[in-house]
Motif scaffolding. Structure first.
Motif, PDB file in Angstrom:
ATOM      1  N   GLU A  68      17.495  -6.676 -17.748  1.00 28.05           N
ATOM      2  CA  GLU A  68      17.265  -6.469 -16.321  1.00 28.05           C
ATOM      3  C   GLU A  68      15.761  -7.304 -15.929  1.00 28.05           C
ATOM      4  OE1 GLU A  68      17.623  -4.310 -18.886  1.00 28.05           O
ATOM      5  OE2 GLU A  68      19.436  -3.740 -17.344  1.00 28.05           O
ATOM      6  N   ASP A  69      15.724  -7.524 -17.159  1.00 30.39           N
ATOM      7  CA  ASP A  69      13.797  -8.002 -16.728  1.00 30.39           C
ATOM      8  C   ASP A  69      14.405  -9.760 -15.819  1.00 30.39           C
ATOM      9  OD1 ASP A  69      12.710  -7.124 -18.389  1.00 30.39           O
ATOM     10  OD2 ASP A  69      12.222  -7.594 -20.309  1.00 30.39           O
ATOM     11  N   TYR A  70      15.785 -10.124 -15.503  1.00 32.12           N
ATOM     12  CA  TYR A  70      16.041 -11.525 -15.148  1.00 32.12           C
ATOM     13  C   TYR A  70      16.465 -11.425 -13.199  1.00 32.12           C
ATOM     14  CZ  TYR A  70      16.437 -13.906 -19.198  1.00 32.12           C
ATOM     15  OH  TYR A  70      15.950 -14.293 -20.659  1.00 32.12           O
ATOM     16  N   ASN A  71      15.704  -9.663 -13.445  1.00 29.60           N
ATOM     17  CA  ASN A  71      16.430  -9.410 -11.793  1.00 29.60           C
ATOM     18  C   ASN A  71      15.275 -10.023 -10.199  1.00 29.60           C
ATOM     19  OD1 ASN A  71      18.760  -7.655 -11.586  1.00 29.60           O
ATOM     20  ND2 ASN A  71      17.164  -5.880 -12.456  1.00 29.60           N
ATOM     21  N   GLY A  72      13.997 -10.247 -11.227  1.00 36.52           N
ATOM     22  CA  GLY A  72      12.544 -11.272 -10.249  1.00 36.52           C
ATOM     23  C   GLY A  72      12.755 -12.368 -10.482  1.00 36.52           C
ATOM     24  N   LYS A  73      13.816 -12.909 -11.007  1.00 37.94           N
ATOM     25  CA  LYS A  73      13.366 -14.791 -11.360  1.00 37.94           C
ATOM     26  C   LYS A  73      14.985 -15.135 -10.526  1.00 37.94           C
ATOM     27  CE  LYS A  73      11.742 -14.418 -15.843  1.00 37.94           C
ATOM     28  NZ  LYS A  73      10.300 -15.510 -15.358  1.00 37.94           N
ATOM     29  N   VAL A  74      15.823 -14.053  -9.473  1.00 36.63           N
ATOM     30  CA  VAL A  74      17.220 -14.002  -9.538  1.00 36.63           C
ATOM     31  C   VAL A  74      16.554 -15.188  -7.445  1.00 36.63           C
ATOM     32  CG1 VAL A  74      19.255 -13.690  -7.711  1.00 36.63           C
ATOM     33  CG2 VAL A  74      18.676 -13.243 -10.401  1.00 36.63           C
ATOM     34  N   LYS A  75      15.912 -14.422  -7.153  1.00 30.57           N
ATOM     35  CA  LYS A  75      15.345 -15.443  -6.053  1.00 30.57           C
ATOM     36  C   LYS A  75      14.465 -16.256  -5.665  1.00 30.57           C
ATOM     37  CE  LYS A  75      12.950 -13.795  -1.430  1.00 30.57           C
ATOM     38  NZ  LYS A  75      12.072 -12.629  -0.646  1.00 30.57           N
ATOM     39  N   PRO A  76      13.830 -16.640  -7.142  1.00 33.15           N
ATOM     40  CA  PRO A  76      12.776 -17.764  -6.855  1.00 33.15           C
ATOM     41  C   PRO A  76      13.894 -18.836  -7.235  1.00 33.15           C
ATOM     42  CG  PRO A  76      11.616 -15.990  -8.199  1.00 33.15           C
ATOM     43  CD  PRO A  76      12.569 -15.185  -7.939  1.00 33.15           C
ATOM     44  N   PHE A  77      14.687 -18.526  -7.993  1.00 38.02           N
ATOM     45  CA  PHE A  77      15.845 -19.639  -8.728  1.00 38.02           C
ATOM     46  C   PHE A  77      17.017 -20.191  -7.583  1.00 38.02           C
ATOM     47  CE2 PHE A  77      19.839 -20.644 -10.625  1.00 38.02           C
ATOM     48  CZ  PHE A  77      19.145 -21.836 -11.339  1.00 38.02           C
ATOM     49  N   LEU A  78      17.385 -18.663  -6.131  1.00 38.47           N
ATOM     50  CA  LEU A  78      17.859 -19.596  -5.603  1.00 38.47           C
ATOM     51  C   LEU A  78      17.093 -20.114  -4.137  1.00 38.47           C
ATOM     52  CD1 LEU A  78      19.929 -15.982  -5.248  1.00 38.47           C
ATOM     53  CD2 LEU A  78      20.894 -18.467  -5.515  1.00 38.47           C
ATOM     54  N   GLN A  79      15.438 -19.763  -4.603  1.00 41.39           N
ATOM     55  CA  GLN A  79      15.169 -20.725  -3.415  1.00 41.39           C
ATOM     56  C   GLN A  79      14.509 -22.010  -3.501  1.00 41.39           C
ATOM     57  OE1 GLN A  79      13.142 -18.446  -0.360  1.00 41.39           O
ATOM     58  NE2 GLN A  79      13.776 -20.604   0.091  1.00 41.39           N
ATOM     59  N   LYS A  80      14.770 -22.582  -4.820  1.00 41.64           N
ATOM     60  CA  LYS A  80      14.781 -23.394  -5.037  1.00 41.64           C
ATOM     61  C   LYS A  80      15.780 -24.698  -4.612  1.00 41.64           C
ATOM     62  CE  LYS A  80      14.221 -23.279  -9.593  1.00 41.64           C
ATOM     63  NZ  LYS A  80      13.696 -23.652 -10.912  1.00 41.64           N
ATOM     64  N   HIS A  81      17.301 -23.688  -4.626  1.00 39.26           N
ATOM     65  CA  HIS A  81      17.904 -24.293  -4.340  1.00 39.26           C
ATOM     66  C   HIS A  81      18.318 -24.725  -2.703  1.00 39.26           C
ATOM     67  CE1 HIS A  81      19.520 -25.569  -8.033  1.00 39.26           C
ATOM     68  NE2 HIS A  81      18.809 -24.380  -8.084  1.00 39.26           N
ATOM     69  N   VAL A  82      17.705 -23.528  -2.037  1.00 36.28           N
ATOM     70  CA  VAL A  82      18.499 -23.509  -1.162  1.00 36.28           C
ATOM     71  C   VAL A  82      17.134 -23.208   0.001  1.00 36.28           C
ATOM     72  CG1 VAL A  82      19.087 -21.517   1.433  1.00 36.28           C
ATOM     73  CG2 VAL A  82      19.928 -21.149  -0.821  1.00 36.28           C
ATOM     74  N   LYS A  83      17.177 -23.856   1.095  1.00 42.14           N
ATOM     75  CA  LYS A  83      15.796 -24.638   1.008  1.00 42.14           C
ATOM     76  C   LYS A  83      15.548 -24.386   2.526  1.00 42.14           C
ATOM     77  CE  LYS A  83      15.940 -28.418  -1.473  1.00 42.14           C
ATOM     78  NZ  LYS A  83      15.296 -27.516  -3.275  1.00 42.14           N
ATOM     79  N   SER A  84      15.941 -23.182   3.175  1.00 39.52           N
ATOM     80  CA  SER A  84      15.414 -22.458   3.821  1.00 39.52           C
ATOM     81  C   SER A  84      15.509 -20.706   3.742  1.00 39.52           C
ATOM     82  CB  SER A  84      17.247 -21.609   4.850  1.00 39.52           C
ATOM     83  OG  SER A  84      17.578 -23.049   5.406  1.00 39.52           O
ATOM     84  N   LEU A  85      14.542 -19.800   4.982  1.00 37.27           N
ATOM     85  CA  LEU A  85      14.507 -18.397   3.813  1.00 37.27           C
ATOM     86  C   LEU A  85      14.576 -17.888   3.970  1.00 37.27           C
ATOM     87  CD1 LEU A  85      11.447 -16.617   3.741  1.00 37.27           C
ATOM     88  CD2 LEU A  85      11.957 -16.374   6.489  1.00 37.27           C
ATOM     89  N   ILE A  86      15.100 -17.151   1.966  1.00 40.36           N
ATOM     90  CA  ILE A  86      15.600 -16.104   2.301  1.00 40.36           C
ATOM     91  C   ILE A  86      15.236 -14.809   1.749  1.00 40.36           C
ATOM     92  CG2 ILE A  86      16.687 -14.649  -0.037  1.00 40.36           C
ATOM     93  CD1 ILE A  86      17.234 -17.698  -1.331  1.00 40.36           C
ATOM     94  N   TYR A  87      16.078 -13.742   2.519  1.00 36.30           N
ATOM     95  CA  TYR A  87      15.010 -12.706   2.962  1.00 36.30           C
ATOM     96  C   TYR A  87      16.075 -11.696   2.380  1.00 36.30           C
ATOM     97  CZ  TYR A  87      18.601 -12.155   6.909  1.00 36.30           C
ATOM     98  OH  TYR A  87      19.570 -11.707   7.636  1.00 36.30           O
ATOM     99  N   ARG A  88      17.183 -11.961   1.990  1.00 36.71           N
ATOM    100  CA  ARG A  88      18.165 -10.310   0.914  1.00 36.71           C
ATOM    101  C   ARG A  88      18.600 -10.755  -0.118  1.00 36.71           C
ATOM    102  NH1 ARG A  88      22.580  -6.931   2.576  1.00 36.71           N
ATOM    103  NH2 ARG A  88      23.979  -9.181   3.023  1.00 36.71           N
TER     104      ARG A  88
END
Length: 111
Positions: A68-88
């Motif tokens: 469960e501690d990894y829930n907060g790490k997924v969006k920043p990880f994806l943000q490094k690969h997707v150069k656009s604004l992630i909103y969900r």
């Protein structure tokens, strides 16, 4: 490694992708589910909302004591690969992935 499955939506100003696979590399696999065009008051600021299903393989972090501690790490990880604004980001599945399971999971996520 931590294996994550879910759905991500982000804004893109680029042209519409021609294939259903948005991104595929060693750590991230993203397949397009839906594309929604958004228009603004000026024609120059047209953007597209792209919704993709994703699978991610992240390195384990010593700070995280449980999955469960990894829930907060997924969006920043994806943000490094997707150069656009992630909103969900919706996380549907988290699991520990051992070395013996990596090869079979790589084959499954490629379908």
């Amino acid at each position: 490694m931590i294996y994550v499955k879910g759905i991500v939506s982000f804004l893109s100003n680029s042209k519409l992708p021609k294939t259903k696979t948005y991104m595929k590399n060693k750590f991230v696999s993203m397949k397009i589910i839906e594309i929604t065009e958004r228009y603004s008051t000026t024609e120059e600021e047209q953007s597209v909302v792209i919704t993709c299903s994703f699978t991610v393989s992240m390195d384990e972090d010593y700070v995280c004591k449980s999955l469960e501690d990894y829930n907060g790490k997924v969006k920043p990880f994806l943000q490094k690969h997707v150069k656009s604004l992630i909103y969900r980001v919706e996380i549907h599945h988290l699991n520990y992935l051992r070395n013996s399971e990596m090869k079979s999971t790589a084959r499954i996520s490629s379908y």
